[in-house]
Each structure stands twice: as structure tokens, then as C-alpha cells.
Design a protein around this motif. Structure first.
Motif, PDB file in Angstrom:
ATOM      1  N   ARG A  87       0.788  -1.212   0.095  1.00  0.00           N
ATOM      2  CA  ARG A  87       0.149  -0.013   0.000  1.00  0.00           C
ATOM      3  C   ARG A  87       0.797   1.232  -0.146  1.00  0.00           C
ATOM      4  N   GLN A  88       1.778   1.242   0.694  1.00  0.00           N
ATOM      5  CA  GLN A  88       2.630   2.259   0.795  1.00  0.00           C
ATOM      6  C   GLN A  88       3.412   2.814  -0.360  1.00  0.00           C
ATOM      7  N   SER A 124       3.666   5.855  -5.385  1.00  0.00           N
ATOM      8  CA  SER A 124       3.972   5.963  -6.844  1.00  0.00           C
ATOM      9  C   SER A 124       2.856   7.020  -7.112  1.00  0.00           C
ATOM     10  N   ARG A 125       1.654   7.071  -6.409  1.00  0.00           N
ATOM     11  CA  ARG A 125       0.709   8.073  -6.922  1.00  0.00           C
ATOM     12  C   ARG A 125       1.381   9.492  -6.553  1.00  0.00           C
ATOM     13  N   LEU A 126       1.909   9.590  -5.640  1.00  0.00           N
ATOM     14  CA  LEU A 126       2.597  11.082  -5.402  1.00  0.00           C
ATOM     15  C   LEU A 126       3.764  11.402  -6.619  1.00  0.00           C
ATOM     16  N   LEU A 127       4.523  10.286  -6.817  1.00  0.00           N
ATOM     17  CA  LEU A 127       5.290  10.414  -7.977  1.00  0.00           C
ATOM     18  C   LEU A 127       4.846  10.997  -9.254  1.00  0.00           C
ATOM     19  N   VAL A 129      -5.796  12.865   3.269  1.00  0.00           N
ATOM     20  CA  VAL A 129      -4.644  13.662   2.756  1.00  0.00           C
ATOM     21  C   VAL A 129      -3.619  13.626   3.879  1.00  0.00           C
ATOM     22  N   ALA A 130      -3.943  13.623   5.225  1.00  0.00           N
ATOM     23  CA  ALA A 130      -2.943  13.465   6.122  1.00  0.00           C
ATOM     24  C   ALA A 130      -2.214  11.909   6.360  1.00  0.00           C
ATOM     25  N   ASP A 131      -3.165  11.039   5.991  1.00  0.00           N
ATOM     26  CA  ASP A 131      -2.465   9.866   6.225  1.00  0.00           C
ATOM     27  C   ASP A 131      -1.488   9.666   5.011  1.00  0.00           C
ATOM     28  N   VAL A 132      -1.701  10.216   3.786  1.00  0.00           N
ATOM     29  CA  VAL A 132      -0.973   9.969   2.584  1.00  0.00           C
ATOM     30  C   VAL A 132       0.273  10.760   2.840  1.00  0.00           C
ATOM     31  N   GLY A 157       9.357   6.815   5.976  1.00  0.00           N
ATOM     32  CA  GLY A 157      10.780   5.920   5.619  1.00  0.00           C
ATOM     33  C   GLY A 157      12.005   6.902   6.070  1.00  0.00           C
ATOM     34  N   ASP A 158      11.790   8.208   5.865  1.00  0.00           N
ATOM     35  CA  ASP A 158      12.798   9.149   6.243  1.00  0.00           C
ATOM     36  C   ASP A 158      12.767   9.414   7.876  1.00  0.00           C
ATOM     37  N   ALA A 159      11.716   9.336   8.362  1.00  0.00           N
ATOM     38  CA  ALA A 159      11.525   9.618   9.897  1.00  0.00           C
ATOM     39  C   ALA A 159      12.266   8.452  10.512  1.00  0.00           C
TER      40      ALA A 159
END
Length: 637
Positions: free
Chosen positions: A517-518, A523-526, A556-559, A566-568
Motif C-alpha cells: 500500500r505504501q 507511486s501516486r505521489l510520484l 490527505v494527512a495519512d497520505v 521512511g525518512d523519519a
């Protein structure tokens, strides 16, 4: 008003002894004020003489009689009625007139003597006549169209009379052979009714000699003597003496005309001299204006003479500024020496000298084509505006033949350096050269007018740079558009495969379902990021449009949190969401992808600048908003 015998001083037309009548409407200007009288002869008037009749008085009965002198042959019967009650006697408003009277009056007015001031030369003659003939009255009279006017008079205060009162009218008749004499006017039918006989000055004796025109034999006036007592004779010798005095008047008329002509010439010369002085002052002012114009011109201007070494003749302040060379140091020196340090490189200096000599040679060769006559005519064939200021400065002709204008002008580009400046400032100058032509057609030099092209070249360079940047920007936009288009195809395939995996029942509850899912979310954000790159081109073209969808803040907050999770984890940070239940289920209208991008940017910055602890995304409703709205904040804790 002129005082006249037989008329009131306040009226120019009413005379004593006759009814009031209007003067002739066509009376010329000289006789409209007063006329000049002439004498008459003692012999009877010949038949050719006629009587002039003034405009009839409306108060008097109309009459058409023609009066004659005693012993005169009457005119043809067709010119007068059978009876003539006024045949022998003076009548107001009528006077004797010859057939050439109009010519005589014109000749009189041509002399310009009427209404002039008294002159000692004429006064001496009347005084001599009064003393010589022992009479109380002596006068010089000029007979105009309707009046006689006295140029000089002894024994009277008046300056003229009407012509109908004038004895001198008879003297000026063309038919009168010589001196006109009236021994006793009180007994003469022609004059005994005249107011000048019946009243002051009580004329009894009259003798008048004709005054002839200076260039013809026309009788324009009379030199006459008058006495209050009659005489029994006036002999031939006395008449000769009287005529001599009248001839002296004629000589004085010639002198008067000469003096008048000399005065007119003197006035004309004075006016011409004044005009020349004014022209000279105007010319000097123009030259000064030209000098000031050239000295204060923003363009560099210098000139050289047509000599072997081309010495500098003019060097304005702008040339001083860009070269650092004072005018007094440049004028008179060869152009090569002046520009020795002001123009870098001997090649440019030689190019300047060659260009100047080329202008001189081509102008010299073009001179014969400017005209077929001498140099002065050719130099006046046309004017050159560029050479006019220099011509005024150098005393040379501002004229420049068309042929020279066509072939002689030339321009050259040079770089002038100011050695006096600390940084050795250089100025790029384009110099236009025009020959200076003397009024006799000789080419005497060249005037060089420069244009500072440094600023123009700088602007051209900036323009070229802007054009290059614009081309690069267009290339970037084209690249981004092409890149986004090319990347969408594989990315859409990846998103499609992830969506199939998410919908597979076997993977829905597997341990790696969360990672799938992540991956789908990222991919959608890219894909949205690639779409944003494509939108840059749309923004520049003014064609960007936003999506209008219904979404909830929680989605939108969950997205956004899923993208930066990952960075966190890499930095050991904990991500948290603080959102009241009242906000989570709000249904908002807008572009959820762009809102998610904003949240992702906020979270990325928070993760980047937070070294330990947690990153909290806080969301709340804004009570001050006009409608339903929510606000977010992200920060480390």
C-alpha cells in the motif's frame, strides 16, 4: 486747420461769399486739406479755356451757364443756353480751367511740395518780391485741383484759399501767354464780386508770373504780388523781373526735390545700415548659439583641416570627457598625435586617418558634378545640415552640394580610451564624417560627429542574453513536458500492478500488504509530481487548472505521513497525527493532490531539521474562516 482767405478756419470747405457745399468726393489726399494757387495773365483768355463748375448747391436754382472773360469768344451755342445771367461776374464754386488741368495737377502732386513746411529759400524770394515791387503782399502759390496753397507768403496769415477765389487760377491757365495782370480788380467784372476784393485783404492790384514744373512746361503755381490800391500800369520790365522771381521758385523746386531725394536716400541708407547692424548682431548671436550647441552637445564632435597632417580645428567638451584631452591641447595638432594614447592600437588610428582622407578626396572629386559654373555657384547648390554648425564656426559656407552629400559621407567605428581615468575607461564610438565646403566650392576640412555606442552595445548584449535565457527556458519547459509524458507510461503501469496486488485476497491480509500500500501511495505521489512538472509549462502559458474533488482531511494527512515515514524511521523519529474527530470527517472541496504536496513539504522540512524526538502533524478547524476550513502545523516535539 489751415487758415485760408475767404473761408472759416474751423471748416475745410465752407467759404465766405458762397453757400456751404461739400467738397468733391474723389478729391485726392493733398488737395483735400488745401490746394495750391497759380497766377493768370493780363490778356483775355483764349477760347480754349473753359469754366469749371463745382457741384451745384441744392439751395440754388440749377444752372448750366458757361462763363467767359470780357472780349472772349463764347463757346459753341450747344454748350450754353441762349441767355447767361452770370456771364459777366464772379460766381462761387466756379473757376477757369484749361483742358490739360488734370495733367497739370498730377505734375504738381508729383513734386511733393504740397503741405510741406516753410523753407527759408522760398521765404527770401517773397520778401525780395515785396521789397522790389513795394507791395504789402507777396506770395508763392501752388494751384491744386480745388484749392490753392501758399508755400511762402508775406503780408497774410492765411495759408490758402478755395480755387474759385484764387486770382492765381488765371496765371496757371495753359492759354495764358505770360504774366497775368489785374490793374484794378474793383472795376474788373471777373473779380469785383470776389470776397477777397470786397473784403479783407481788399485786393485791388494783382500781378502773377507762372511757376513751371521742373521737368515740363506745365504751370503748377504762381509768384504773385498784391496791393490794396490799383495801378495804372505794370510794364514789360516789371513783368520780366516778376517772371525772373518765378523762375527762381522753379530752381528752388529743383533744389527741394534734390534735398527730398537726398533725405530719402539718407533715410534709406540709415535704415539699411540699421538692418545690416541688426543682421550682424543676429549672425553673431547665431554663431554663438552654434558654438554653445556644439560645445554642450552630448555627442562628441571634432573637426580637422584639409592639410597634410590633418590638424584639429574643433574639439568639444564631450570629446574632452571621453578622451581626457583638453581642447587647448588638441587644437592645432595632427589628428594622429592627438589620438596617440586615446585610441588603442595603431591600426584604429590609421583607419581613422584613412577614412578622413577618403572623405576629402571623394568630396574634391564630386565638386565638378555639383555645378557647371564656378565654385561659388556649385557651393550654393544645396545646404548640408550636418555642416551648418561647423560652417558658422569656421566662417565657411554652410552649403554642401548634393553630389558631395551622396558620395562623401562616411562612418567608422573606433574605441576611445581615456588615459586620465583610473581604470582606463573605454568608449565605443561610431564617427560620421562630413566635408566642410567653402562658399567658393573649396573643400576645407572634415567635421566628425560621433555617437557613443557603448550603451547601445551593452543593451544589445543584454538583449542577446535575455534571448538566450528565453530559449533555454523554452527548452527546459519542452524537456519537462517530454519527460513527464515519457515517465507517466511506466509509472502508470507500476501503479496498476500495485492496485492489482492490493485487491488480491491472498495479499490483503499478508504481512507485506502494508508495504505494498505504501508503494502504491508513493507511486501516486510520484505521478502527481511528474504532473506538476508538466504543469510548469502550463503555468508559463497561463493554462494551469486545478482539480475540484471532495476529500477529507484525514485522507490527505495519512497520505502525507506515509510518504515521509521512511525518512523519519531512518533518523529514529516518531511521526504523530493530532486531529480532532470533528475535523477528520469534514468533507472538503478542492485539489487533494496539491494539498497533500503542501503537507508533504511541511513534514519533510520538519523531519530534516529535527534531530531527535517526534514530528507531530496538528490539524484543526479555523473558526475565523468564512466557511468550513482547516489549518495544519507540523513541528518537532
Amino acid at each position: 486747420p489751415v487758415r485760408r482767405m475767404g473761408c472759416a478756419a474751423s471748416s475745410p470747405v465752407t467759404r465766405v461769399g458762397q453757400p456751404s457745399m461739400e467738397s468733391n468726393a474723389q478729391q485726392p489726399h493733398a488737395s483735400s486739406a488745401r490746394g495750391a494757387a497759380a497766377g493768370t495773365v493780363a490778356t483775355p483768355t483764349p477760347p480754349a479755356a473753359a469754366w469749371h463748375e463745382a457741384a451745384p448747391d441744392p439751395d440754388r436754382a440749377p444752372h448750366h451757364e458757361v462763363l467767359c472773360h470780357p472780349g472772349q469768344v463764347p463757346p459753341p451755342a450747344s454748350l450754353e443756353p441762349p441767355t447767361n445771367p452770370h456771364r459777366e461776374g464772379w460766381l462761387a464754386g466756379k473757376w477757369a480751367s484749361s483742358s490739360n488741368d488734370a495733367e497739370r495737377v498730377a505734375a504738381l502732386r508729383e513734386l511733393g511740395i504740397l503741405l510741406t513746411a516753410r523753407e527759408p529759400a522760398f521765404d527770401r524770394l517773397t520778401q525780395l518780391g515785396a521789397a522790389l515791387f513795394k507791395v504789402p503782399i507777396c506770395l508763392i502759390s501752388f494751384v491744386d485741383q480745388e484749392e490753392q496753397w501758399f508755400k511762402s507768403v508775406v503780408g497774410l496769415e492765411e495759408e490758402g484759399t478755395g480755387r474759385d477765389l484764387a486770382f492765381c487760377t488765371y496765371t496757371t491757365l495753359h492759354e495764358t501767354p505770360g504774366v497775368f495782370v489785374v490793374l484794378d480788380a474793383r472795376e474788373d467784372p471777373r473779380f469785383k464780386g470776389n470776397p477777397l476784393v470786397r473784403g479783407p485783404p481788399h485786393v485791388a492790384f494783382y500781378a502773377g508770373a507762372p511757376v513751371y514744373h521742373t521737368g515740363t512746361r506745365l504751370k503748377v503755381g504762381s509768384f504773385c504780388i498784391i496791393d490794396h490800391v490799383p495801378r495804372t500800369s505794370f510794364g514789360a520790365e516789371e513783368q520780366r523781373q516778376l517772371q525772373l522771381l518765378a523762375d527762381h521758385v522753379r530752381h528752388e523746386l529743383i533744389s527741394h526735390a534734390t534735398r527730398a531725394a537726398d533725405e530719402r536716400k539718407a533715410k534709406a541708407l540709415a535704415a539699411l545700415s540699421s538692418e545690416m547692424r541688426e543682421t550682424q548682431r543676429s549672425l553673431e548671436a547665431s554663431v554663438a548659439n552654434y558654438r554653445n550647441l556644439i560645445e554642450s552637445a552630448n555627442a562628441p564632435v571634432f573637426a580637422v583641416l584639409n592639410a597634410q597632417l590633418l590638424p584639429v580645428q574643433l574639439w568639444n567638451r564631450r570629446m574632452e570627457h571621453i578622451t581626457g584631452i583638453r581642447a587647448e591641447s588638441a587644437i592645432g595638432k595632427p589628428i594622429m598625435d592627438v589620438f596617440e594614447f586615446a585610441i588603442e592600437g595603431s591600426y584604429q588610428r590609421r583607419e581613422l586617418v584613412v577614412a578622413i582622407r577618403s572623405v576629402l578626396d571623394r568630396a574634391h572629386d564630386a565638386m565638378p558634378a555639383a555645378g557647371d559654373t564656378d565654385g561659388g555657384d556649385s557651393a550654393s547648390a544645396g545646404g548640408a545640415a550636418a555642416a551648418a554648425p561647423m560652417a558658422a564656426l569656421t566662417g565657411q559656407s554652410a552649403n554642401l552640394p548634393d553630389a558631395i552629400r551622396l558620395v562623401a559621407n562616411r562612418s567608422v567605428d573606433i574605441q576611445i580610451v581615456n588615459p586620465a581615468s583610473p581604470r582606463g575607461e573605454a568608449t565605443q564610438v561610431q564617427i560620421v564624417m562630413t566635408p566642410i565646403v567653402h562658399e567658393r566650392g573649396r573643400v576645407t576640412g572634415v567635421v566628425c560627429i560621433g555617437e557613443d555606442t557603448s550603451e547601445r552595445l551593452r543593451l544589445e548584449a543584454e538583449h542577446m542574453k535575455a534571448v538566450a535565457l528565453e530559449k533555454a527556458d523554452l527548452a527546459k519547459s519542452a524537456f519537462l513536458a517530454s519527460l513527464s509524458h515519457e515517465m507517466r507510461t511506466p509509472l502508470n503501469g507500476m501503479i496498476g500492478m500495485l492496485e492489482l496486488a492490493l485487491h488480491d485476497p491472498q495479499l490483503r491480509h499478508a504481512k507485506g500488504a502494508r508495504f505494498v500500500r505504501q508503494a502504491w501511495t508513493s507511486s501516486r505521489l510520484l505521478l502527481n509530481l511528474i504532473s506538476d512538472c508538466h504543469d510548469i509549462a502550463k503555468i508559463e502559458a497561463g493554462q494551469l487548472s486545478l482539480v475540484d474533488e471532495v476529500f477529507t482531511p484525514l485522507h490527505v494527512a495519512d497520505v502525507a505521513l506515509g510518504v515521509v515515514a521512511g525518512d523519519a524511521r531512518k533518523k529514529g523519529l516518531r511521526l504523530a497525527l493530532q486531529m480532532p474527530h470533528s475535523v477528520r470527517d469534514l468533507r472538503l472541496s478542492g485539489d487533494p493532490h496539491r494539498v497533500a504536496r503542501v503537507l508533504i513539504n511541511l513534514l519533510y522540512n520538519s523531519v530534516k531539521f529535527t534531530s531527535a524526538g517526534s514530528v507531530v502533524l496538528r490539524c484543526r478547524a479555523d473558526p475565523l474562516a468564512a466557511g468550513e476550513a482547516w489549518a495544519v502545523a507540523a513541528g518537532g516535539a
